[in-house]
Write an enzyme that holds these catalytic residues in place. Structure first.
Site, short mmCIF file in Angstrom:
data_model
loop_
_atom_site.label_atom_id
_atom_site.label_comp_id
_atom_site.label_asym_id
_atom_site.label_seq_id
_atom_site.Cartn_x
_atom_site.Cartn_y
_atom_site.Cartn_z
N ASP A 93 37.42 32.19 45.11
CA ASP A 93 37.57 31.59 43.78
C ASP A 93 37.83 30.08 43.83
O ASP A 93 37.64 29.39 42.84
CB ASP A 93 38.74 32.24 43.02
CG ASP A 93 38.37 33.58 42.41
OD1 ASP A 93 37.28 34.09 42.72
OD2 ASP A 93 39.18 34.11 41.62
N ILE A 106 37.22 39.95 31.63
CA ILE A 106 38.65 40.29 31.68
C ILE A 106 39.17 40.63 30.28
O ILE A 106 39.86 41.63 30.08
CB ILE A 106 39.47 39.15 32.33
CG1 ILE A 106 39.08 39.01 33.81
CG2 ILE A 106 40.97 39.40 32.20
CD1 ILE A 106 39.76 37.87 34.54
N ALA A 116 35.76 39.34 43.50
CA ALA A 116 36.40 39.69 44.76
C ALA A 116 35.37 39.90 45.87
O ALA A 116 35.57 39.45 47.01
CB ALA A 116 37.23 40.97 44.57
N THR A 141 40.20 33.01 28.57
CA THR A 141 39.16 31.99 28.43
C THR A 141 38.67 31.51 29.79
O THR A 141 38.08 30.44 29.91
CB THR A 141 39.69 30.79 27.61
OG1 THR A 141 40.97 30.42 28.16
CG2 THR A 141 39.89 31.14 26.16
N HIS A 150 19.20 65.90 41.79
CA HIS A 150 19.38 66.36 40.41
C HIS A 150 20.58 67.31 40.35
O HIS A 150 20.71 68.16 41.22
CB HIS A 150 18.13 67.08 39.93
CG HIS A 150 18.28 67.65 38.56
ND1 HIS A 150 18.24 66.88 37.42
CD2 HIS A 150 18.50 68.94 38.15
CE1 HIS A 150 18.41 67.65 36.37
NE2 HIS A 150 18.58 68.90 36.77
C1 LIG Z 1 42.70 40.80 35.41
C2 LIG Z 1 41.66 40.52 36.45
C3 LIG Z 1 40.75 41.51 36.78
C4 LIG Z 1 39.79 41.29 37.75
N1 LIG Z 1 38.92 42.28 38.05
C5 LIG Z 1 37.97 42.08 38.97
C6 LIG Z 1 37.08 43.12 39.34
O1 LIG Z 1 37.14 44.23 38.80
N2 LIG Z 1 36.16 42.87 40.29
C7 LIG Z 1 36.05 41.64 40.89
O2 LIG Z 1 35.18 41.46 41.75
N3 LIG Z 1 36.90 40.64 40.59
C8 LIG Z 1 37.84 40.83 39.65
N4 LIG Z 1 38.74 39.82 39.36
C9 LIG Z 1 38.58 38.54 40.07
C10 LIG Z 1 39.18 38.63 41.47
O3 LIG Z 1 40.53 39.01 41.37
C11 LIG Z 1 39.04 37.30 42.20
O4 LIG Z 1 37.69 36.91 42.19
C12 LIG Z 1 39.50 37.42 43.64
O5 LIG Z 1 40.84 37.83 43.71
C13 LIG Z 1 39.35 36.08 44.37
O6 LIG Z 1 39.79 36.24 45.68
P1 LIG Z 1 40.34 35.01 46.53
O7 LIG Z 1 40.62 35.57 47.88
O8 LIG Z 1 39.43 33.87 46.42
O9 LIG Z 1 41.70 34.54 45.82
P2 LIG Z 1 42.97 35.29 45.25
O10 LIG Z 1 42.76 36.74 45.15
O11 LIG Z 1 43.33 34.55 44.02
O12 LIG Z 1 44.08 35.06 46.36
C14 LIG Z 1 44.56 33.81 46.67
C15 LIG Z 1 45.92 33.96 47.31
O13 LIG Z 1 46.26 32.71 47.93
C16 LIG Z 1 47.65 32.50 47.79
N5 LIG Z 1 47.88 31.06 47.96
C17 LIG Z 1 47.37 30.05 47.21
N6 LIG Z 1 47.78 28.86 47.69
C18 LIG Z 1 48.57 29.12 48.76
C19 LIG Z 1 49.30 28.31 49.65
N7 LIG Z 1 49.28 26.98 49.58
N8 LIG Z 1 50.02 28.93 50.60
C20 LIG Z 1 50.07 30.28 50.69
N9 LIG Z 1 49.40 31.10 49.88
C21 LIG Z 1 48.65 30.53 48.92
C22 LIG Z 1 47.95 33.02 46.40
O14 LIG Z 1 49.32 33.34 46.30
C23 LIG Z 1 47.05 34.25 46.32
O15 LIG Z 1 47.75 35.41 46.71
C24 LIG Z 1 39.72 40.03 38.41
C25 LIG Z 1 40.66 39.04 38.11
C26 LIG Z 1 41.61 39.28 37.14
C27 LIG Z 1 42.61 38.21 36.83
#
Ligand SMILES: Cc1cc2nc3c(=O)[nH]c(=O)nc-3n(C[C@H](O)[C@H](O)[C@H](O)COP(=O)(O)OP(=O)(O)OC[C@H]3O[C@@H](n4cnc5c(N)ncnc54)[C@H](O)[C@@H]3O)c2cc1C
Length: 460
Positions: free
Chosen positions: A307, A180, A315, A265, A439
């Site tokens: 995550d 990142i 993702a 970090t 190619h």
């Molecule tokens: C700047 C940046 C760039 C990135 N680029 C990449 C990339 O290029 N490729 C890649 O593979 N990954 C990338 N990532 C990582 C990727 O975004 C995450 O790995 C991915 O989004 C994880 O998906 P998730 O569904 O586990 O959680 P998230 O995408 O974090 O979604 C979790 C959702 O749950 C909701 N939530 C949490 N608790 C509650 C609750 N109690 N009630 C209701 N809603 C709730 C949150 O609001 C959030 O919207 C990047 C991350 C960052 C920060």
């Protein structure tokens, strides 16, 4: 209240993909999201907005550095940063609305608000309590920081703040040389910011194949990023006009400052407000939700993915787990092959990897061979000013089975998937070498690296 088969908490790539697969498998499904828009970190403040800004800043770089070489005369290209931000926001909006459409199409209810788990069969969202047979936690992650560095999203920002700065800063300190930090650093460096990266380790992108990591750092240096390696940041403080950072290198404490400090970090699982521990759920020492190999938590009927659990914070890893857990709940055999999860850095050139690094193979005492091919020998790469970089294919010395692939070069993030498919099929380097590649494509470099594992590459 509707009685659901599954309530998914969180609509990031883990949650929304899981909800869609649940619905496709005939399960009555709802998804809870606390943000105003769907798509989680990835669509709102992660993968998608960062890729939009990488694209915009790369295009500017092309216009200022390479257009002229191709006889495209555009005098004095300028940046309208507000417009660039609007473009990024529009890309986010198109994508988040796309998820809303997909949920409707699959008859998934969107319960708006923050979810709290009452017990394994009940979830409250605001005033309402919803009954369900299963719960999938896909609550994602949030930025983490280090002691004495407080993120204020003004001068000391996380990636979220860095994606929405009000103007291009003159200078930026990036704490942490991970994916990142380097993507964001690249964006602002291309836009004219003086970027300095401070990293604790002696190499960037920890965990990456070392040869690629060193080559990548050299490339970024040539592009203008500065690196302070082997340095521990002790503190960061905001003032009215800048932020000061104190770091320790060898025995010296050194103070530097910049208009913006980006703290990259790492990220930590987000489980606040879920009430998960209170109902008997367990976390690991690192705050991840504990799961077994079927993504079941310590509470029966409650699953967790993405995550919020162990494994790479990516993702596509979250998506794969989302599909697999839906299949487990529907009584099928959900499976994720954690040995074949690609990683990509979307800088220019891109960096991509899958499988084992050379260091890991050495540590495991596995006898391997290396096939390398430089993009200098690829006509297409040279035509687009991307002859730097190389492909490195690692194969078992005895069986020729592909064990890993690491590359830095044009479209690396797409090219890597040829190797992912090959690894899923247990293919050998020779299988790739014997496959006809069109190619002129960048993919010929993959074949050449495979040829280099055998009798030799042709264009080396
Ligand atoms: C700047 C940046 C760039 C990135 N680029 C990449 C990339 O290029 N490729 C890649 O593979 N990954 C990338 N990532 C990582 C990727 O975004 C995450 O790995 C991915 O989004 C994880 O998906 P998730 O569904 O586990 O959680 P998230 O995408 O974090 O979604 C979790 C959702 O749950 C909701 N939530 C949490 N608790 C509650 C609750 N109690 N009630 C209701 N809603 C709730 C949150 O609001 C959030 O919207 C990047 C991350 C960052 C920060």
């Amino acid at each position: 209240m509707t009685n659901y088969d599954v309530i998914v908490i969180g609509s990031g790539p883990g949650g929304y993909v899981s909800a869609i697969r649940c619905a496709q498998l005939g399960l009555k499904t709802a998804i809870v999201e606390g943000r105003d828009t769907l798509g989680g970190t990835c669509l709102n403040v992660g993968c998608i907005p960062s890729k939009a800004l990488l694209h915009a800043s790369h295009s500017y770089h092309e216009a200022t550095h390479n257009f002229d070489k191709m006889g495209l005369i555009i005098n004095n290209p300028k940046i309208d940063f507000d417009k660039m931000q609007n473009y990024k926001n529009d890309v986010i909006s198109q994508n988040t609305k796309g998820i809303e459409f997909l949920l409707k199409k699959n008859k998934i209810d969107w319960l708006k608000g923050w979810a709290k788990i009452v017990n394994k069969n009940q979830v409250t969202v605001g005033e309402n309590t919803h009954d369900t047979k299963n719960i999938i936690i896909a609550s994602g992650s949030e930025p983490s920081t280090i002691p004495n560095v407080k993120i204020d999203e003004n001068r000391i920002v996380s990636s979220t703040g860095a994606l929405s700065l009000s103007k291009i800063p003159k200078s930026m300190i990036v704490i942490g040389a991970g994916v990142i930090g380097l993507e964001m650093g690249s964006i602002y460096s291309r836009l004219g910011t003086d970027v300095t990266v401070i990293e604790y380790m002696d190499h960037i992108t920890p965990g990456m194949d070392l040869e690629i990591s060193k080559n990548f750092q050299r490339t970024l240096k040539k592009q203008g990023l500065k690196f302070i390696m082997g340095a521990a940041v002790k503190s960061a403080k905001s003032t009215k006009t800048k932020a000061n950072v104190i770091y320790k290198k060898a025995d010296a404490e050194i103070k530097i400052d910049a208009e913006i400090v980006l703290v990259s970090t790492g990220r930590k699982p987000f489980t606040n407000g879920l009430n998960f521990l209170e109902i008997g759920g367990e976390l690991t020492e690192r705050g991840q939700i504990k799961t077994n190999n079927k993504w079941q938590t310590s509470v029966e009927g409650i699953y967790a993915i993405g995550d919020a659990i162990a494994g790479p914070m990516l993702a596509h890893k979250a998506e794969d787990e989302g599909m697999a857990v839906a299949e487990v709940i529907a009584g099928k055999h959900g499976h994720v092959n954690y040995d074949v999860i690609p990683g990509v850095i979307y800088t220019t050139p891109e960096v991509a990897n899958v499988g084992k690094t050379e260091e890991e193979l050495k540590d495991a005492g596995i006898d391997y061979k290396v096939g390398k091919f430089s993009f200098m020998g690829n006509g297409r790469a040279k035509a687009v000013f991307q002859g730097e970089g190389f492909v490195k294919l690692l194969a078992d010395a005895t069986t020729d089975r592909i064990l890993g692939c690491h590359l830095i070069g044009p479209a690396a993030g797409d090219l890597i998937h040829e190797i992912c498919v090959a690894m899923e099929f247990g293919a050998s380097a020779q299988d790739i070498a014997m496959t006809c590649h069109a190619h002129p494509t960048f993919s010929e470099a993959m074949r050449e690296a495979a040829l280099a594992c055998g009798d030799g590459a042709i264009h080396a």
